[in-house]
Design an enzyme around this catalytic site. Structure first.
Site, mmCIF file in Angstrom:
data_model
loop_
_atom_site.group_PDB
_atom_site.id
_atom_site.type_symbol
_atom_site.label_atom_id
_atom_site.label_comp_id
_atom_site.label_asym_id
_atom_site.label_seq_id
_atom_site.Cartn_x
_atom_site.Cartn_y
_atom_site.Cartn_z
ATOM 1 N N ASP A 99 0.779 -1.194 -0.036
ATOM 2 C CA ASP A 99 0.129 0.030 -0.022
ATOM 3 C C ASP A 99 0.704 1.446 -0.011
ATOM 4 O O ASP A 99 1.888 1.349 0.590
ATOM 5 C CB ASP A 99 -0.942 -0.172 1.150
ATOM 6 N N ASN B 245 1.388 3.408 -2.871
ATOM 7 C CA ASN B 245 1.784 3.835 -4.273
ATOM 8 C C ASN B 245 1.456 5.389 -4.510
ATOM 9 O O ASN B 245 2.208 6.350 -5.027
ATOM 10 C CB ASN B 245 1.681 3.060 -5.523
ATOM 11 N N GLY B 246 0.152 5.437 -4.248
ATOM 12 C CA GLY B 246 -0.532 6.652 -4.455
ATOM 13 C C GLY B 246 0.062 8.006 -3.896
ATOM 14 O O GLY B 246 0.560 8.900 -4.405
ATOM 15 N N SER C 19 -6.901 -5.731 -6.221
ATOM 16 C CA SER C 19 -8.090 -6.556 -5.417
ATOM 17 C C SER C 19 -9.482 -6.352 -6.205
ATOM 18 O O SER C 19 -9.264 -5.878 -7.261
ATOM 19 C CB SER C 19 -8.350 -5.561 -4.158
ATOM 20 N N HIS D 85 2.844 3.676 -9.076
ATOM 21 C CA HIS D 85 2.663 2.123 -9.360
ATOM 22 C C HIS D 85 3.874 1.704 -10.025
ATOM 23 O O HIS D 85 4.282 0.415 -9.810
ATOM 24 C CB HIS D 85 1.407 1.983 -10.158
ATOM 25 N N ARG E 283 -11.295 1.644 -9.645
ATOM 26 C CA ARG E 283 -10.424 2.911 -9.826
ATOM 27 C C ARG E 283 -10.697 3.275 -11.342
ATOM 28 O O ARG E 283 -11.214 2.685 -12.061
ATOM 29 C CB ARG E 283 -8.916 2.319 -9.490
ATOM 30 N N GLU F 82 -11.848 -5.056 -5.290
ATOM 31 C CA GLU F 82 -12.222 -3.575 -5.471
ATOM 32 C C GLU F 82 -11.497 -2.616 -6.320
ATOM 33 O O GLU F 82 -12.079 -1.523 -6.303
ATOM 34 C CB GLU F 82 -12.328 -3.107 -3.837
ATOM 35 N N ASN F 83 -10.248 -2.916 -6.692
ATOM 36 C CA ASN F 83 -9.522 -2.124 -7.421
ATOM 37 C C ASN F 83 -9.997 -1.841 -8.968
ATOM 38 O O ASN F 83 -9.833 -0.894 -9.539
ATOM 39 C CB ASN F 83 -7.898 -2.605 -7.621
ATOM 40 N N ARG G 48 -5.148 -2.115 8.444
ATOM 41 C CA ARG G 48 -6.592 -2.979 7.962
ATOM 42 C C ARG G 48 -5.913 -4.298 7.294
ATOM 43 O O ARG G 48 -4.972 -4.269 6.722
ATOM 44 C CB ARG G 48 -7.178 -1.878 7.115
HETATM 45 C C1 FPP Z 1 -1.683 0.283 -3.176
HETATM 46 O O1 FPP Z 1 -1.254 1.476 -3.488
HETATM 47 C C2 FPP Z 1 -1.099 -0.536 -4.231
HETATM 48 C C3 FPP Z 1 -1.843 -1.080 -5.375
HETATM 49 C C4 FPP Z 1 -3.409 -0.761 -5.501
HETATM 50 C C5 FPP Z 1 -1.552 -1.741 -6.390
HETATM 51 C C6 FPP Z 1 -0.245 -2.731 -6.388
HETATM 52 C C7 FPP Z 1 0.529 -2.628 -7.417
HETATM 53 C C8 FPP Z 1 1.964 -2.631 -7.653
HETATM 54 C C9 FPP Z 1 2.768 -2.473 -6.654
HETATM 55 C C10 FPP Z 1 2.583 -2.399 -8.907
HETATM 56 C C11 FPP Z 1 2.174 -3.339 -10.062
HETATM 57 C C12 FPP Z 1 2.336 -4.858 -9.732
HETATM 58 C C13 FPP Z 1 3.136 -5.854 -10.213
HETATM 59 C C14 FPP Z 1 2.878 -7.305 -9.527
HETATM 60 C C15 FPP Z 1 4.163 -5.678 -11.115
HETATM 61 P P1 FPP Z 1 -2.519 2.603 -3.692
HETATM 62 O O2 FPP Z 1 -2.653 3.283 -4.992
HETATM 63 O O3 FPP Z 1 -3.534 2.277 -3.006
HETATM 64 O O4 FPP Z 1 -1.861 3.888 -2.597
HETATM 65 P P2 FPP Z 1 -2.538 5.040 -1.831
HETATM 66 O O5 FPP Z 1 -3.296 4.216 -0.553
HETATM 67 O O6 FPP Z 1 -1.173 5.692 -1.292
HETATM 68 O O7 FPP Z 1 -3.356 5.833 -2.798
#
Ligand code: FPP
Length: 238
Positions: free
Chosen positions: A16, A18-19, A61, A33, A67, A63-64, A190
């Site tokens: 979690d 990345n954003g 997920s 990402h 997006r 739920e994703n 969570r």
């Molecule tokens: C959560 O960050 C991350 C994800 C929803 C996706 C995970 C994906 C990767 C790590 C990259 C691609 C995967 C592979 C296997 C190459 P978020 O966007 O929910 O972060 P935030 O809560 O800060 O917005």
């Protein structure tokens, strides 16, 4: 007694943050990402180095799908790129790739790349990377219940014989041991619908580090924390 220097056999990670990583840098979410995908590669290498046999990553997920279409497409693209880039080293390092989730939901070409990589690595035994894609813990339980109900209706199983062992045999990967350690990055405390059945006795480790910054050192910290835990599995001792 603590786990001494026992390395967790199976580590599951909720990747979690990345954003937020991108936001802190004034970048678009997709850049977060992209950096997250690099952290996936580092985590795979670190897991191999530490001797972790199974690594399950929550990559997408159920739920994703909610997006934006742009973000979903970017994540699918990154998955395809990851497979293209990483397949040679997975072969070299004897790593098997598996997926868990409703992966038939994934679009072409990510899905075909995935199936090809699963096939190519199917005889590797050095370690297993499990990508959770279109995965939801409740969806997995529902899918298991559906298959079990169908078998019961067909007379293949007797409802009164259903116990935890039989139930678990209907999950997506009954052959994989439950995670010993579940890591979540970016500080949120969570479970987010991840491996609901399998984490019944997993040790939890939450770090404020955002996923793109999760490196070998951070992974090592999580393992060290695990080694200081006292796992009792509900009893007095194991
Ligand atoms: C959560 O960050 C991350 C994800 C929803 C996706 C995970 C994906 C990767 C790590 C990259 C691609 C995967 C592979 C296997 C190459 P978020 O966007 O929910 O972060 P935030 O809560 O800060 O917005």
């Amino acid at each position: 007694m603590a786990n001494e220097l026992k390395v967790p056999e199976h580590v599951a990670i909720i990747m979690d943050g990345n954003g937020r990583w991108a936001e802190h840098r004034g970048l678009a979410r997709v850049e977060g990402h992209r950096a997250g995908a690099e952290a996936v590669e580092a985590a795979l290498d670190a897991a191999r180095k530490f001797g972790v046999k199974y690594l399950t990553l929550y990559a997408f997920s159920t739920e994703n799908w909610k997006r934006s279409p742009q973000e979903v497409a970017a994540l699918m693209g990154l998955l395809g790129d990851f497979l293209d880039r990483k397949l040679p080293s997975m072969m070299e390092n004897d790593v098997r790739l598996l997926t868990t989730g409703r992966t038939s939901d994934l679009p072409f070409p990510s899905r075909s790349k995935l199936l090809a990589a699963i096939e190519a690595t199917s005889n590797n035994r050095g370690g297993t990377l499990i990508l959770a894609l279109s995965y939801g813990g409740r969806a997995e339980l529902v899918d298991a219940a559906k298959k079990m109900a169908a078998d019961a209706a067909a007379g293949k199983i007797a409802p009164e014989k259903i116990d935890e062992k039989l139930f678990a045999s209907y999950l997506y990967h009954p052959e994989i041991p439950d995670p010993d350690l579940m890591i979540r990055t970016s500080g949120e405390q969570r479970i987010s619908n991840f491996l609901l059945w399998q984490i019944a006795y997993s040790e939890l480790y939450v770090t404020p580090v955002l996923w793109p910054d999760f490196d070998e050192e951070e992974f090592g910290r999580a393992i060290k924390s695990y080694q200081n835990r006292d796992r009792r599995f509900g009893g007095r001792k194991k």
